[in-house]
Design a protein around this motif. Structure first.
Motif, PDB file in Angstrom:
ATOM      1  N   LEU A   1     -30.751  55.791 -24.600  1.00 43.02           N
ATOM      2  CA  LEU A   1     -30.303  54.831 -23.590  1.00 43.02           C
ATOM      3  C   LEU A   1     -30.316  55.409 -22.191  1.00 43.02           C
ATOM      4  N   VAL A   2     -29.791  56.623 -22.032  1.00 40.51           N
ATOM      5  CA  VAL A   2     -29.629  57.179 -20.684  1.00 40.51           C
ATOM      6  C   VAL A   2     -30.291  58.538 -20.492  1.00 40.51           C
ATOM      7  N   GLY A   3     -30.881  59.085 -21.543  1.00 41.56           N
ATOM      8  CA  GLY A   3     -31.611  60.328 -21.404  1.00 41.56           C
ATOM      9  C   GLY A   3     -30.812  61.600 -21.576  1.00 41.56           C
ATOM     10  N   GLU A   4     -29.539  61.486 -21.954  1.00 43.57           N
ATOM     11  CA  GLU A   4     -28.735  62.678 -22.197  1.00 43.57           C
ATOM     12  C   GLU A   4     -27.661  62.369 -23.219  1.00 43.57           C
ATOM     13  N   SER A   5     -27.171  63.414 -23.854  1.00 44.69           N
ATOM     14  CA  SER A   5     -26.150  63.200 -24.882  1.00 44.69           C
ATOM     15  C   SER A   5     -25.018  64.215 -24.772  1.00 44.69           C
ATOM     16  N   ILE A   6     -24.616  64.518 -23.533  1.00 49.09           N
ATOM     17  CA  ILE A   6     -23.447  65.379 -23.358  1.00 49.09           C
ATOM     18  C   ILE A   6     -22.193  64.580 -23.718  1.00 49.09           C
ATOM     19  N   ASP A   7     -21.118  65.285 -24.010  1.00 50.38           N
ATOM     20  CA  ASP A   7     -19.908  64.621 -24.510  1.00 50.38           C
ATOM     21  C   ASP A   7     -19.393  63.537 -23.575  1.00 50.38           C
TER      22      ASP A   7
ATOM     23  N   MET B   1     -25.490  59.291 -34.800  1.00 49.70           N
ATOM     24  CA  MET B   1     -26.089  58.066 -34.325  1.00 49.70           C
ATOM     25  C   MET B   1     -25.757  57.865 -32.840  1.00 49.70           C
ATOM     26  N   LEU B   2     -24.508  58.107 -32.477  1.00 49.42           N
ATOM     27  CA  LEU B   2     -24.095  57.935 -31.085  1.00 49.42           C
ATOM     28  C   LEU B   2     -24.845  58.897 -30.171  1.00 49.42           C
ATOM     29  N   GLU B   3     -25.049  60.108 -30.647  1.00 46.59           N
ATOM     30  CA  GLU B   3     -25.759  61.102 -29.854  1.00 46.59           C
ATOM     31  C   GLU B   3     -27.191  60.638 -29.563  1.00 46.59           C
ATOM     32  N   LYS B   4     -27.893  60.156 -30.578  1.00 47.63           N
ATOM     33  CA  LYS B   4     -29.272  59.698 -30.402  1.00 47.63           C
ATOM     34  C   LYS B   4     -29.317  58.427 -29.549  1.00 47.63           C
ATOM     35  N   TYR B   5     -28.384  57.518 -29.765  1.00 46.66           N
ATOM     36  CA  TYR B   5     -28.327  56.285 -28.981  1.00 46.66           C
ATOM     37  C   TYR B   5     -28.139  56.610 -27.504  1.00 46.66           C
ATOM     38  N   SER B   6     -27.216  57.517 -27.218  1.00 51.46           N
ATOM     39  CA  SER B   6     -26.968  57.928 -25.838  1.00 51.46           C
ATOM     40  C   SER B   6     -28.220  58.553 -25.237  1.00 51.46           C
ATOM     41  N   GLU B   7     -28.864  59.405 -26.003  1.00 48.73           N
ATOM     42  CA  GLU B   7     -30.086  60.052 -25.523  1.00 48.73           C
ATOM     43  C   GLU B   7     -31.182  59.034 -25.226  1.00 48.73           C
TER      44      GLU B   7
ATOM     45  N   LYS C   1     -25.746  51.435 -16.528  1.00 52.21           N
ATOM     46  CA  LYS C   1     -26.913  50.653 -16.093  1.00 52.21           C
ATOM     47  C   LYS C   1     -27.814  51.497 -15.185  1.00 52.21           C
ATOM     48  N   VAL C   2     -27.226  52.178 -14.220  1.00 57.05           N
ATOM     49  CA  VAL C   2     -28.004  53.014 -13.296  1.00 57.05           C
ATOM     50  C   VAL C   2     -28.676  54.151 -14.058  1.00 57.05           C
ATOM     51  N   MET C   3     -27.929  54.802 -14.941  1.00 57.69           N
ATOM     52  CA  MET C   3     -28.500  55.899 -15.715  1.00 57.69           C
ATOM     53  C   MET C   3     -29.653  55.417 -16.588  1.00 57.69           C
ATOM     54  N   ASN C   4     -29.506  54.230 -17.174  1.00 60.47           N
ATOM     55  CA  ASN C   4     -30.562  53.665 -18.004  1.00 60.47           C
ATOM     56  C   ASN C   4     -31.810  53.358 -17.177  1.00 60.47           C
ATOM     57  N   GLU C   5     -31.623  52.773 -16.006  1.00 69.96           N
ATOM     58  CA  GLU C   5     -32.759  52.453 -15.147  1.00 69.96           C
ATOM     59  C   GLU C   5     -33.480  53.732 -14.699  1.00 69.96           C
ATOM     60  N   GLN C   6     -32.716  54.768 -14.364  1.00 71.59           N
ATOM     61  CA  GLN C   6     -33.322  56.044 -13.961  1.00 71.59           C
ATOM     62  C   GLN C   6     -34.077  56.668 -15.123  1.00 71.59           C
ATOM     63  N   HIS C   7     -33.504  56.597 -16.306  1.00 74.16           N
ATOM     64  CA  HIS C   7     -34.155  57.162 -17.488  1.00 74.16           C
ATOM     65  C   HIS C   7     -35.441  56.407 -17.801  1.00 74.16           C
ATOM     66  N   ARG C   8     -35.397  55.090 -17.738  1.00 72.59           N
ATOM     67  CA  ARG C   8     -36.604  54.297 -18.015  1.00 72.59           C
ATOM     68  C   ARG C   8     -37.697  54.565 -17.000  1.00 72.59           C
ATOM     69  N   SER C   9     -37.330  54.673 -15.728  1.00 69.13           N
ATOM     70  CA  SER C   9     -38.357  54.919 -14.690  1.00 69.13           C
ATOM     71  C   SER C   9     -38.940  56.314 -14.837  1.00 69.13           C
TER      72      SER C   9
ATOM     73  N   ALA D   1     -20.578  50.351 -25.233  1.00 72.36           N
ATOM     74  CA  ALA D   1     -21.092  49.606 -26.386  1.00 72.36           C
ATOM     75  C   ALA D   1     -19.993  48.759 -27.035  1.00 72.36           C
ATOM     76  N   LEU D   2     -18.816  49.340 -27.185  1.00 74.63           N
ATOM     77  CA  LEU D   2     -17.709  48.602 -27.804  1.00 74.63           C
ATOM     78  C   LEU D   2     -17.288  47.420 -26.933  1.00 74.63           C
ATOM     79  N   TYR D   3     -17.120  47.666 -25.642  1.00 73.32           N
ATOM     80  CA  TYR D   3     -16.719  46.579 -24.743  1.00 73.32           C
ATOM     81  C   TYR D   3     -17.776  45.482 -24.715  1.00 73.32           C
ATOM     82  N   SER D   4     -19.047  45.866 -24.638  1.00 78.10           N
ATOM     83  CA  SER D   4     -20.130  44.883 -24.601  1.00 78.10           C
ATOM     84  C   SER D   4     -20.139  44.032 -25.870  1.00 78.10           C
ATOM     85  N   HIS D   5     -19.945  44.684 -27.009  1.00 77.35           N
ATOM     86  CA  HIS D   5     -19.917  43.947 -28.270  1.00 77.35           C
ATOM     87  C   HIS D   5     -18.752  42.959 -28.310  1.00 77.35           C
TER      88      HIS D   5
END
Length: 72
Positions: A9-15, A1-7, A60-68, A25-29
């Motif tokens: 959210l930010v377009g990659e799922s490296i460790d 689940m974390l792998e897919k969420y990362s992918e 945040k930056v990675m997410n914005e780049q992935h979305r664009s 995610a934990l801190y935000s929650h």
């Protein structure tokens, strides 16, 4: 689940990225569900708070780049 969420959210799922997404995610929650605890932790550990802010900004930056790049 974390792998897919990362992918998604930010377009990659490296460790390294998955670990940052997990921490983010934990801190935000916690910050939303128990703001007093987050405030207390931030006060006790200002260096860790700064590191957390860097991770949040990086995600945040990675997410914005992935979305664009996904919209093009």
């Amino acid at each position: 689940m974390l792998e897919k969420y990362s992918e998604l959210l930010v377009g990659e799922s490296i460790d390294e990225t998955k670990e940052k997404v997990k921490v983010w995610a934990l801190y935000s929650h916690i910050a939303k569900s128990m703001p007093a605890l987050a405030k207390h932790w931030n006060g006790l550990y200002p260096d860790a708070k700064e590191e957390m802010m860097q991770i949040i900004n990086e995600i945040k930056v990675m997410n914005e780049q992935h979305r664009s790049s996904s919209q093009n």
